[in-house]
Motif scaffolding. Structure first.
Motif, PDB file in Angstrom:
ATOM      1  N   PRO A 234       0.804  -1.227   0.000  1.00 14.21           N
ATOM      2  CA  PRO A 234       0.000   0.000   0.000  1.00 14.21           C
ATOM      3  C   PRO A 234       0.836   1.277   0.000  1.00 14.21           C
ATOM      4  O   PRO A 234       0.286   2.374  -0.024  1.00 14.21           O
ATOM      5  CB  PRO A 234      -0.787  -0.118   1.310  1.00 14.21           C
ATOM      6  N   VAL A 235       2.149   1.139   0.049  1.00 13.51           N
ATOM      7  CA  VAL A 235       3.030   2.301   0.175  1.00 13.51           C
ATOM      8  C   VAL A 235       3.766   2.577  -1.136  1.00 13.51           C
ATOM      9  O   VAL A 235       3.690   3.675  -1.693  1.00 13.51           O
ATOM     10  CB  VAL A 235       4.043   2.108   1.327  1.00 13.51           C
ATOM     11  N   VAL A 236       4.506   1.602  -1.618  1.00  8.75           N
ATOM     12  CA  VAL A 236       5.231   1.713  -2.887  1.00  8.75           C
ATOM     13  C   VAL A 236       4.556   0.776  -3.885  1.00  8.75           C
ATOM     14  O   VAL A 236       4.482  -0.434  -3.652  1.00  8.75           O
ATOM     15  CB  VAL A 236       6.719   1.340  -2.722  1.00  8.75           C
ATOM     16  N   MET A 237       4.102   1.322  -4.973  1.00 11.39           N
ATOM     17  CA  MET A 237       3.360   0.512  -5.942  1.00 11.39           C
ATOM     18  C   MET A 237       4.191  -0.667  -6.437  1.00 11.39           C
ATOM     19  O   MET A 237       5.369  -0.523  -6.786  1.00 11.39           O
ATOM     20  CB  MET A 237       2.916   1.384  -7.119  1.00 11.39           C
ATOM     21  N   PHE A 238       3.555  -1.846  -6.465  1.00 11.49           N
ATOM     22  CA  PHE A 238       4.186  -3.074  -6.926  1.00 11.49           C
ATOM     23  C   PHE A 238       4.786  -2.914  -8.318  1.00 11.49           C
ATOM     24  O   PHE A 238       5.811  -3.524  -8.649  1.00 11.49           O
ATOM     25  CB  PHE A 238       3.144  -4.197  -6.913  1.00 11.49           C
TER      26      PHE A 238
END
Length: 296
Positions: A234-238
């Motif tokens: 939820p923090v750094v996009m996959f």
């Protein structure tokens, strides 16, 4: 929210400095003796005491550990020293890098300078620590994952020479392990806080965004790379990790991409549910062993 982040940053950094959780490590001020950096005391390499390094009849691999924190602060306990304890258990020699961050007014090239100085320190002291100087890698989490990748991508651009530091060793790593990494500075997938913390006033400059988007700059001689990311981050996009893996594949760079459906972000190597559920460190150990950096 900003005030809370600053408070957390100060607490975490102070926690690391006073040694309450880091038994067996000592502080090495990276810039001591460098006249052009004589007032710089935020750059610290936590170095293992020889008493905690297991004796072997072979030279060990070393690893620089770069915690994350959006290039704004550092998650030293769970991403730094939890990781160091695991590498010690694998007969590797870990070093935890407390690099300069934006919370203290630092932007590029401060982070890369600190990273390169840590590699220099390790290679120059390899004999003392029982390290093979050709097996010096780096693992980084989140923004730290961007830093270790950048350290490899920009390995031929020595920041140390610009500071008047004499250097007779390579300042780039031999392999890197970006974990749930920040990779791109390009919209729409960029982690905006990391981008602004790293680039400062240049964060909106298109050329700077391209230069510091690692997926756009992988060289043909990129070192072996291990990527881990979770699809539900939820923090750094996959997508950051997907694009890094694609670029590595296109350049035929040896790498492994460990993908997990669930896990989120920020778990580090702490003994939490994700570690117990996936044992992701075992996959990492297998990769390091297959490449000859670790021994069984």
């Amino acid at each position: 929210m900003i005030a809370l982040c600053l408070l957390v940053s100060c607490f975490v950094n102070a926690w690391g400095i006073n040694g309450r959780v880091f038994d067996g490590f000592r502080k090495e001020y990276l810039w001591k003796g460098v006249s052009s950096m004589r007032n710089e005391t935020d750059s610290i390499l936590y170095v293992p005491e020889k008493s905690v390094i297991q004796k072997t009849d072979y030279k060990k691999m070393a690893v620089v550990i770069c915690p994350g924190g959006s290039y704004h602060h550092l998650g030293l306990p769970h991403e730094g020293f939890a990781t160091a304890r695991w590498f010690l258990s694998q007969n590797a020699v870990p070093f935890v890098l407390r690099y300069r961050v934006a919370a203290n007014g630092n932007h590029h090239p401060a982070m890369l300078e600190d990273f390169q100085m840590s590699i220099k320190y390790i290679r120059e002291n390899a004999e003392f620590f029982g390290i093979d100087p050709e097996k010096v890698g780096a693992i980084g989490f989140s923004a730290g994952g961007h830093l270790v990748t950048m350290g490899a991508v920009m390995g031929n651009d020595s920041q140390l020479e610009k500071l008047g530091v004499e250097c007779n060793v390579r300042v780039s790593p031999d392999f890197v392990m970006p974990i749930y990494p920040v990779v791109s500075m390009m919209d729409p997938i960029a982690h905006k806080k990391s981008r602004k913390s790293l680039l400062g006033k240049s964060w909106n400059d298109e050329k700077m965004r391209e230069k510091f988007s690692m997926e756009l700059n992988i060289p043909l001689n990129m070192v072996p790379t291990y990527i881990l990311a979770c699809k539900d981050d939820p923090v750094v996009m996959f997508e950051n990790s997907v694009r890094l893996e694609k670029s590595l594949s296109e350049k035929n760079i040896p790498h492994r991409f460990a993908v997990h459906e669930k896990g989120g972000h920020g778990f580090g190597m702490k003994d939490g549910w994700f570690m117990k559920e996936t044992h992701w460190n075992e996959n990492l150990r297998e990769w390091l062993t297959d490449l000859g950096f670790l021994r069984n």
